[in-house]
Design a protein around this motif. Sequence first.
Motif: not given
Length: 192
Positions: A41, A59, A104, A108, A111
């Motif tokens: 994260s 996760y 991912f 993701l 970010h």
Amino acid sequence: MRIPAMEQSSRLWHLLLFLVVTIALAAQAVLVLTDGTDANSGTHVTGDTVARLVRLFSYFTIDSNILVAVCCAALVLNAARDSRVWRVLRLDALLSIAVTGLVFALLLAPHIHLTGTALYLTVALHYIAPPAALVGWLLFGPRAQTDGRTLVTALRRTACWACPRRPPGSCGWRCSTARVRPARRCSTRTRS
């Protein structure tokens, strides 16, 4: 007794992938336990030990990489392994790690801005393990053992993992700095 070259190659490939994944998972656990940055994260991890571990193992990336490590270890020990359960486990690991890599990279990664150890761990867990698992499956199989029934059974775990997910604290487990406990009821509204 001499081991065929293809089996030796398979064992070496899966041993290397096992080492990469296992070392990255162990290092991620150490980071989480020592208030480091979470490679999944990008956040600084706080809270009590149990809450941190529950968060870590929630996760999909971690679950997928654990499946890959288990499959790689099994293939190092017996590259010719075959059973109905094995086919499902192997395909589930492959599908899960492929989803991990794609989600991912496409959604993701833009970010999350990591540095240091967390960056190296995310490279291992998100950029090395997914394509290496796929290439290992393409090179060494067992592609011919995959049928529709195996595919449906393997997809079931991934679907069960993804479907009931809610924002943290809204349903299922409540993680707080004090303790982890089952939620009493499912609610998306906050109470004053």
